[in-house]
Design a protein around this motif. Structure first.
Motif, PDB file in Angstrom:
ATOM      1  N   VAL A  23      40.025 -57.395  16.232  1.00  0.00           N
ATOM      2  CA  VAL A  23      41.332 -56.781  15.990  1.00  0.00           C
ATOM      3  C   VAL A  23      41.341 -56.048  14.652  1.00  0.00           C
ATOM      4  O   VAL A  23      41.825 -54.913  14.548  1.00  0.00           O
ATOM      5  CB  VAL A  23      42.437 -57.857  16.033  1.00  0.00           C
ATOM      6  N   SER A  24      40.804 -56.683  13.626  1.00  0.00           N
ATOM      7  CA  SER A  24      40.753 -56.050  12.309  1.00  0.00           C
ATOM      8  C   SER A  24      39.890 -54.792  12.328  1.00  0.00           C
ATOM      9  O   SER A  24      40.218 -53.787  11.693  1.00  0.00           O
ATOM     10  CB  SER A  24      40.220 -57.030  11.267  1.00  0.00           C
ATOM     11  N   THR A  25      38.784 -54.848  13.060  1.00  0.00           N
ATOM     12  CA  THR A  25      37.904 -53.689  13.142  1.00  0.00           C
ATOM     13  C   THR A  25      38.583 -52.527  13.851  1.00  0.00           C
ATOM     14  O   THR A  25      38.421 -51.361  13.463  1.00  0.00           O
ATOM     15  CB  THR A  25      36.602 -54.066  13.866  1.00  0.00           C
ATOM     16  N   ALA A  26      39.368 -52.834  14.900  1.00  0.00           N
ATOM     17  CA  ALA A  26      40.086 -51.780  15.613  1.00  0.00           C
ATOM     18  C   ALA A  26      41.099 -51.097  14.707  1.00  0.00           C
ATOM     19  O   ALA A  26      41.192 -49.852  14.670  1.00  0.00           O
ATOM     20  CB  ALA A  26      40.779 -52.360  16.851  1.00  0.00           C
ATOM     21  N   SER A  27      41.878 -51.882  13.964  1.00  0.00           N
ATOM     22  CA  SER A  27      42.852 -51.260  13.067  1.00  0.00           C
ATOM     23  C   SER A  27      42.167 -50.593  11.881  1.00  0.00           C
ATOM     24  O   SER A  27      42.656 -49.587  11.355  1.00  0.00           O
ATOM     25  CB  SER A  27      43.876 -52.294  12.582  1.00  0.00           C
TER      26      SER A  27
END
Length: 309
Positions: free
Chosen positions: A202-206
């Protein structure tokens, strides 16, 4: 366990049951070559920052889906925290690559490590996790050692980038260090809740979103000019600096005190100098070796305090 928090984190995955200090050190090692990969790729600021995250999603998304099927969905509150952390990480990547362009990889990595001060300060202010006096005394030693290791004092392996602006490099590097500390703080706060891969995904996507938007405004996202070797280096950057680093560090941080986590994460510039000497043939000076000794000594002192706590 040395340097770890006493609160329970659950059984979780294999990573969650491993020694967090070992995970953090190995995770730091995997990120040490990222500056080399960025320079070898020849990609501009926005492109390198965006692809570091975007390419990592090809690995992280299937792993996260498998984890969700195994342990269930992640709480929405924690997903929101992961998203905000990723936005900070994406901004960090853009500023860090921009800093490399102006002052070189060594100095940019040194500036990034102001997180060693900012991270425990955030934990102190928001969580009441006071940094021990021994750690506070070790901070100047750490920063001095990192500066010596990167070649800031005396002849080094990098120096200022050709045509770069040292003041802009200083500004971008400090901005990268502050946003990096914010990411580490939120990752530690939201970790240890039964998910290892999902928060990283999730952090990588944002982060890809933030790096893509800021990078497009900064230098543009130029995919057409990348040759096969550039794609190879950027893929290695994504796999090591994004997937491996944050799976390992993300699992370790919730189980480490803030001061211990920040101290271990100061290792990358030391390891980066060693990797540059081995793989790029860059000369390591006695001053740099002395800096390595100072960093290791400072980390040992802060770890010793963590053990007593």
């Amino acid at each position: 366990m040395a340097g770890t928090d006493t609160r329970r984190t659950g059984q979780g995955s294999v990573l969650d049951r491993a020694n967090p200090v070992v995970l953090a050190v190995v995770g730091s090692a995997t990120t040490s070559a990222t500056g080399v990969f960025v320079k070898l790729s020849g990609a501009n600021t926005g492109t390198a920052a965006f692809l570091r995250c975007a390419l990592a999603l090809f690995v992280l998304v299937p792993m996260a889906l498998m984890e969700i099927r195994r342990v269930g969905p992640r709480a929405l509150r924690l997903v929101g925290m992961d998203l905000v952390a990723g936005l900070l990480l994406g901004v960090d990547y853009v500023f860090w690559v921009a800093s490399i362009q102006h002052v070189g990889a060594g100095m940019a990595t040194v500036l990034l490590n102001i997180q060693v001060v900012v991270f425990p300060l955030l934990a102190w202010v928001f969580l009441g996790d006071r940094a021990p006096l021994r750690f506070l005394l070790a901070v100047p030693v750490m920063l001095t050692g990192v500066a010596l290791t990167a070649g800031v004092v005396g002849p080094g392996t990098d120096g200022a980038a050709s045509g770069g602006d040292p003041w802009l490099g200083l500004l971008y590097g400090c901005a990268a260090g502050v946003t990096y500390a914010g990411y580490l703080f939120l990752s530690r706060l939201g970790g240890g809740q039964g998910h290892t891969v999902t928060p990283v995904c999730v952090s990588t996507a944002s982060a890809a979103l933030a790096a893509g938007v800021l990078g497009a405004l900064w230098s543009g996202i130029d995919l057409a000019s990348l040759d096969a070797m550039a794609w190879l280096w950027l893929s290695l950057l994504a796999l090591t600096g994004q997937v491996l680093t944050w799976l390992l560090v993300g699992s370790a941080l919730p189980r480490l005190t803030a001061s211990t986590g920040a101290a271990i994460l100061v290792l990358p510039p030391v390891l980066a100098v060693a990797m540059s000497a081995v793989f790029l043939g860059e000369r390591v000076t006695p001053v740099q070796l002395g800096g390595c000794v100072l960093v290791v000594l400072a980390i040992w002192l802060s770890q010793r305090q963590g053990t007593r706590r």
